[in-house]
Design a protein around this motif. Sequence first.
Motif, PDB file in Angstrom:
ATOM      1  N   THR B 171      -0.136  54.842  49.288  1.00 39.43           N
ATOM      2  CA  THR B 171      -0.427  55.707  50.362  1.00 39.43           C
ATOM      3  C   THR B 171      -1.376  54.934  51.730  1.00 39.43           C
ATOM      4  O   THR B 171      -1.383  55.456  52.662  1.00 39.43           O
ATOM      5  N   VAL B 172      -2.147  54.011  51.197  1.00 35.84           N
ATOM      6  CA  VAL B 172      -3.023  53.390  52.239  1.00 35.84           C
ATOM      7  C   VAL B 172      -2.541  51.978  52.469  1.00 35.84           C
ATOM      8  O   VAL B 172      -3.361  50.887  52.760  1.00 35.84           O
ATOM      9  N   ALA B 173      -1.309  51.688  52.169  1.00 42.84           N
ATOM     10  CA  ALA B 173      -0.697  50.690  52.559  1.00 42.84           C
ATOM     11  C   ALA B 173      -1.074  49.499  51.693  1.00 42.84           C
ATOM     12  O   ALA B 173      -1.034  48.065  52.167  1.00 42.84           O
ATOM     13  N   LEU B 174      -1.249  49.626  50.522  1.00 47.44           N
ATOM     14  CA  LEU B 174      -1.617  48.675  49.538  1.00 47.44           C
ATOM     15  C   LEU B 174      -0.367  48.269  49.082  1.00 47.44           C
ATOM     16  O   LEU B 174       0.341  49.105  48.655  1.00 47.44           O
ATOM     17  N   PRO B 175       0.025  46.871  49.181  1.00 51.70           N
ATOM     18  CA  PRO B 175       1.262  46.425  48.379  1.00 51.70           C
ATOM     19  C   PRO B 175       1.531  46.455  47.143  1.00 51.70           C
ATOM     20  O   PRO B 175       1.621  45.714  46.527  1.00 51.70           O
ATOM     21  N   ASP B 176       1.129  47.717  46.634  1.00 49.59           N
ATOM     22  CA  ASP B 176       1.163  48.002  45.232  1.00 49.59           C
ATOM     23  C   ASP B 176       2.974  47.903  44.685  1.00 49.59           C
ATOM     24  O   ASP B 176       3.533  48.054  45.768  1.00 49.59           O
ATOM     25  N   LEU B 177       2.997  48.339  43.333  1.00 46.55           N
ATOM     26  CA  LEU B 177       4.637  48.556  43.078  1.00 46.55           C
ATOM     27  C   LEU B 177       5.219  49.431  43.772  1.00 46.55           C
ATOM     28  O   LEU B 177       6.423  49.212  44.117  1.00 46.55           O
ATOM     29  N   LEU B 178       4.643  50.634  43.968  1.00 45.81           N
ATOM     30  CA  LEU B 178       5.269  51.652  44.731  1.00 45.81           C
ATOM     31  C   LEU B 178       5.915  51.462  46.148  1.00 45.81           C
ATOM     32  O   LEU B 178       7.007  51.529  46.585  1.00 45.81           O
ATOM     33  N   ARG B 179       4.720  50.951  46.628  1.00 45.35           N
ATOM     34  CA  ARG B 179       4.909  50.505  48.281  1.00 45.35           C
ATOM     35  C   ARG B 179       5.920  49.242  48.230  1.00 45.35           C
ATOM     36  O   ARG B 179       6.850  49.384  49.180  1.00 45.35           O
ATOM     37  N   GLN B 180       5.968  48.479  47.388  1.00 46.13           N
ATOM     38  CA  GLN B 180       6.853  47.433  47.419  1.00 46.13           C
ATOM     39  C   GLN B 180       8.401  47.949  47.272  1.00 46.13           C
ATOM     40  O   GLN B 180       9.355  47.351  47.932  1.00 46.13           O
ATOM     41  N   ALA B 181       8.274  48.714  46.486  1.00 45.10           N
ATOM     42  CA  ALA B 181       9.710  49.363  45.940  1.00 45.10           C
ATOM     43  C   ALA B 181      10.188  50.076  46.916  1.00 45.10           C
ATOM     44  O   ALA B 181      11.453  49.887  47.444  1.00 45.10           O
ATOM     45  N   LEU B 182       9.415  50.929  47.844  1.00 39.04           N
ATOM     46  CA  LEU B 182       9.868  51.671  48.986  1.00 39.04           C
ATOM     47  C   LEU B 182      10.243  50.811  49.874  1.00 39.04           C
ATOM     48  O   LEU B 182      11.202  50.734  50.935  1.00 39.04           O
ATOM     49  N   GLN B 183       9.726  49.628  50.213  1.00 36.00           N
ATOM     50  CA  GLN B 183       9.903  48.527  51.237  1.00 36.00           C
ATOM     51  C   GLN B 183      11.205  48.014  50.745  1.00 36.00           C
ATOM     52  O   GLN B 183      12.181  47.792  51.460  1.00 36.00           O
ATOM     53  N   ALA B 184      11.316  47.431  49.518  1.00 37.40           N
ATOM     54  CA  ALA B 184      12.619  46.833  49.268  1.00 37.40           C
ATOM     55  C   ALA B 184      13.842  47.846  49.394  1.00 37.40           C
ATOM     56  O   ALA B 184      14.726  47.443  49.495  1.00 37.40           O
ATOM     57  N   GLN B 185      13.559  49.217  49.010  1.00 42.88           N
ATOM     58  CA  GLN B 185      14.575  50.189  49.239  1.00 42.88           C
ATOM     59  C   GLN B 185      15.173  50.249  50.754  1.00 42.88           C
ATOM     60  O   GLN B 185      16.414  50.297  50.969  1.00 42.88           O
ATOM     61  N   SER B 186      14.186  50.232  51.550  1.00 40.45           N
ATOM     62  CA  SER B 186      14.573  50.096  53.222  1.00 40.45           C
ATOM     63  C   SER B 186      15.184  48.997  53.491  1.00 40.45           C
ATOM     64  O   SER B 186      16.219  48.992  54.276  1.00 40.45           O
ATOM     65  N   LEU B 187      15.042  47.807  52.784  1.00 41.61           N
ATOM     66  CA  LEU B 187      15.680  46.443  53.128  1.00 41.61           C
ATOM     67  C   LEU B 187      16.755  46.437  52.589  1.00 41.61           C
ATOM     68  O   LEU B 187      17.828  46.264  53.242  1.00 41.61           O
TER      69      LEU B 187
END
Lengths: 244, 223, 231
Positions: B171-187
């Motif tokens: 939630t603080v923009a750390l590129p951890d697994l969850l954040r990367q997954a959500l990014q990948a999902q929008s991509l």
Amino acid sequence: MAKLILEIQDLHKYFGKLEVLKGINLKVYEKDVICLIGPSGAGKSTLLRCINRLEEPTRGKVIFDGVDITDRKVNLNKIRSEIGMVFQHFNLFPHMTALQNCTLGLIKVRKMRKEEAEKKAMEVLERVGLAQKAHAKPRELSGGQQQRVAIARALAMEPKLMLFDEPTSALDPELIGEVLAVMLDLAARGMTMIVVTHEMGFARRAATRVCMLDHGLILEEGPPEKIFNSPEHERTKEFLSKIL
Amino acid sequence: MNQIIENFFNFEALARSQKLLLIGLETTLRLIGLAVLLAMGFGLFLAVLRHANRRWLNPLIIAYVDVVRACPIIVLLMLIYYALPFIGIRLPAFWAGILALSLNGGAFYSEIFRGGIEAIPRGQTEAARSLGLTYMQTMRIVILPQAIRIILPPLTTNTLELIKASAVASTVALPDLLRQALQAQSLTLNATPLVAVLMLYLLILLPLVQLVTFFERRVKNSG
Amino acid sequence: MDLSGIGRYFFNGEVMLKALPLLASGLVMTLKVSCVVIGIGFGVGLILALIRTGTAKTRVVGKVVGFLIRLYVDLLRASPYLVLLSFVYFGLPFLGVNLSTFWATVITFSACLSAFAEETFRAGIEAIDRGQWEAARSLGLSFFDTMRHIILPQAIRISIPALTNWTVAITKAISMASAIALPDLLKQARWAQGIFANPSPLIEAAVIYVLLFFPLVKLTLFLERKWGKLV
């Protein structure tokens, strides 16, 4: 002719590969007081618990008041309400008073109204001498008192047969007497009882028949005078010589 | 059914998200590893300190532990990452996450260690000190080894909870697994990366859950 | 480090006052979600525990049911809250299931709580001495009456410390839902921070959280001490 309350036919019980009851045959008539004696591991408790199906018989029949209760289709709850059981460790319900322990079965199984059930419960508590402790919780009672409440609880259901599984084994010596007194009273009033016990004094006084069990079989059966004074079987003689 | 496979188990989408997810995996593993280590160390430190019973220190430790345990991790994280910069303390996302997880986790661990230490009878400490062992030696050689065994169930449970909580760093923009997954999902416009991440976490954490059950069963049977 | 800023930025009375209505609505949302989650979580957990202990003796059905429930419980215990929540809120729409932030949060956290609750209730039920069952069944009481009047009253009592512990943990975790823009206390605080360009609302929210949970944590400790067990 006395009524046949219970008939056990060729009862076998296996725990896994271990055969604990190897073919028990027993007839119990109304007003009989049967004492089961024998060494530990003989199967006495198991036999008792098969009668109300707390243990499931592996083979054989248990016929209670003309009904084969080993049949899957029988209404087990109704049958159990007519057989009273008193346990070695009392098993009173700790979150209920003595009175509530006694009324529970009447209200839930016999569907009595609360006032009626409480009246009946007070009667049985009176009979075991604990009417004044009706509103006490089990933890406030001595072991002997707890066991007497347990007897009252079973008695309240007006059972046709009462089973006692070593009722005094968990009690301090000075408390045994009060419980035996209640049991003697029950016997004198004609209750049909099967008692697993080591209290030979009780057996001598109250039993109509004593059964000696060993290794899952009834070795000998007969009136107390015969069994205690002139036992026939070797194992019976051996066992009694150690106890008496 | 086909819809499920296409949207949640789509290997093509997964392949395309590979790079993103690997970054996420590395970040998460570093985060978890460091956080658990620091939190345990901090917790142990607090517990040993508390046991030493310096009268002025205990109220401080108790206050810290009670307040921090009552504060949700994500709130603590937000404070560190969004509030501290206003007084000049600007931590990068990774270290903000580590700090939040360690401070919070440490408070919980300290209570667990304290319980274990207090479960060891005083006689053990007295015997050790009578032999001439120092406080630290007593702790290290006599008390802690015994305490650790007792506290294994809550220790593993808490570690499990700490690892699960580490996902808040996303939630603080750390590129951890969850954040990367959500990014990948929008991509990729596909939910497979998210499913993959959930499964990755399960892979790490299910064994831990079984471990907790095992320890709890062991305590139940011996007690 | 600029310590003089602490008063101006962290404890700015004026900002805190202005942010109060926002935070209040956030608090209401937090409490609403928490209550629903606790209700559903405990309810489902209890039902699952009853099914599991009730079928434990039967051979085939018991093993299948036991396995399924254990699978459910273990998977939920091993899932990070935020990842699960993200899946429910961002992933399910791919199947056409579009939940509001409220319902996505409620479903996710209720499921997680139900897993912990099931384990706790089950342990409580199994801890009740066999003799209690035997005495009740010997009187002729049915399985349901035995459960309802004898076993559950005792089992629930010993489960209370662990249940409070998990309830506190889950309700704290619910604040993670701010990440999917649920207008809870934390989200409102962040929003207020944005509006006033001042982090005091965040401190304010943190204080409210601590005031909310501090007594609960103390309660858990008290119950653990009174009724045993190091949870």
